[in-house]
Design a protein around this motif. Sequence first.
Motif, short mmCIF file in Angstrom:
data_model
loop_
_atom_site.label_atom_id
_atom_site.label_comp_id
_atom_site.label_asym_id
_atom_site.label_seq_id
_atom_site.Cartn_x
_atom_site.Cartn_y
_atom_site.Cartn_z
N VAL A 84 1.05 -1.44 -0.05
CA VAL A 84 0.17 0.05 -0.28
C VAL A 84 1.33 1.20 0.17
N ARG A 85 0.87 2.34 -1.14
CA ARG A 85 1.92 3.16 -1.25
C ARG A 85 0.61 3.99 -0.96
N HIS A 86 1.33 5.31 0.39
CA HIS A 86 0.49 6.46 0.07
C HIS A 86 1.29 7.37 -0.26
N LEU A 87 1.18 8.21 -0.88
CA LEU A 87 2.00 9.60 -1.34
C LEU A 87 1.48 10.76 -1.69
N PRO A 88 1.46 11.45 -0.78
CA PRO A 88 1.92 12.18 -0.29
C PRO A 88 1.64 13.90 -1.44
N LEU A 89 0.35 14.94 -1.65
CA LEU A 89 0.88 15.56 -2.14
C LEU A 89 2.34 16.05 -2.92
N ARG A 104 1.76 18.13 -16.12
CA ARG A 104 1.96 16.48 -15.65
C ARG A 104 2.52 16.40 -14.01
N ARG A 105 1.25 15.92 -13.43
CA ARG A 105 1.50 15.86 -11.57
C ARG A 105 0.77 13.94 -12.09
N MET A 106 2.02 12.75 -11.58
CA MET A 106 2.15 11.61 -11.66
C MET A 106 1.58 10.73 -10.21
N VAL A 107 0.03 11.86 -10.30
CA VAL A 107 -1.00 11.31 -8.46
C VAL A 107 -0.44 10.19 -8.42
N CYS A 108 -0.24 9.02 -8.97
CA CYS A 108 0.01 7.48 -8.69
C CYS A 108 0.65 6.50 -9.64
N PRO A 109 2.12 6.99 -10.07
CA PRO A 109 2.90 6.61 -10.34
C PRO A 109 2.59 5.22 -10.71
N PRO A 110 3.55 4.53 -11.68
CA PRO A 110 3.64 3.18 -12.05
C PRO A 110 4.44 2.62 -10.38
N LEU A 111 3.49 1.29 -10.46
CA LEU A 111 3.57 0.46 -8.82
C LEU A 111 4.03 -1.40 -8.87
N ALA A 112 5.05 -1.79 -9.01
CA ALA A 112 4.79 -3.60 -9.45
C ALA A 112 3.77 -4.19 -9.41
#
Length: 195
Positions: A84-89, A104-112
């Motif tokens: 579970v990834r939490h990525l603050p703004l 562009r902003r990577m809100v949810c970047p690629p994740l394995a």
Amino acid sequence: MREDAATPEEQQMALRLARRLAQLRVQAARSLDELAEQTGLSRATLSRFERGESSPSAAQLSRLAIAYGLTASRVLADVEALPVRHLPLASQPQWRDAPAGFARRMVCPPLAGFATEVIAVELAAGSEVDYPEPVVAGMEHHLCLLQGRLALQVDAQGFDLRAGDSASWQSSGRTRFANPGQEPARYLLAMSTPR
């Protein structure tokens, strides 16, 4: 290691691998007999793998992965415990092309282990971004326009989107995003890589 000595985490990984192998075969529209012929593994062995009754050896997993056009490491990456990834703004990667009026902003970047990524885009009034060919053929796109107007071209079809409108498509040719309005166009774009 004997399977009865496996840790609970290893047992869960084995079950996820079994489900993934079954899913890959269904997606490839192959019967157990066809897969057995292609891999040299028996139908019964393949069935045991898919039911989680036994796990493939490294060599067997490699043969299965090759049959699906994948590497063994890619198959295993798909079944690893998904974090579970939490990525603050403030931590979301941003890229800006000021002369083109594109940010562009990577809100949810690629994740394995995940097939989908989400980007937030701001396109200045009068700006456009044109992709003559798809980056990945068949990639699934879901766009939601949050603010402004957007002229979207997918292949030969054109769409005039207003705030709140959405569009979904799979890439196969040209995709063009243009802002014909007087204010920035802001949208979210979710993209899923075909598996």
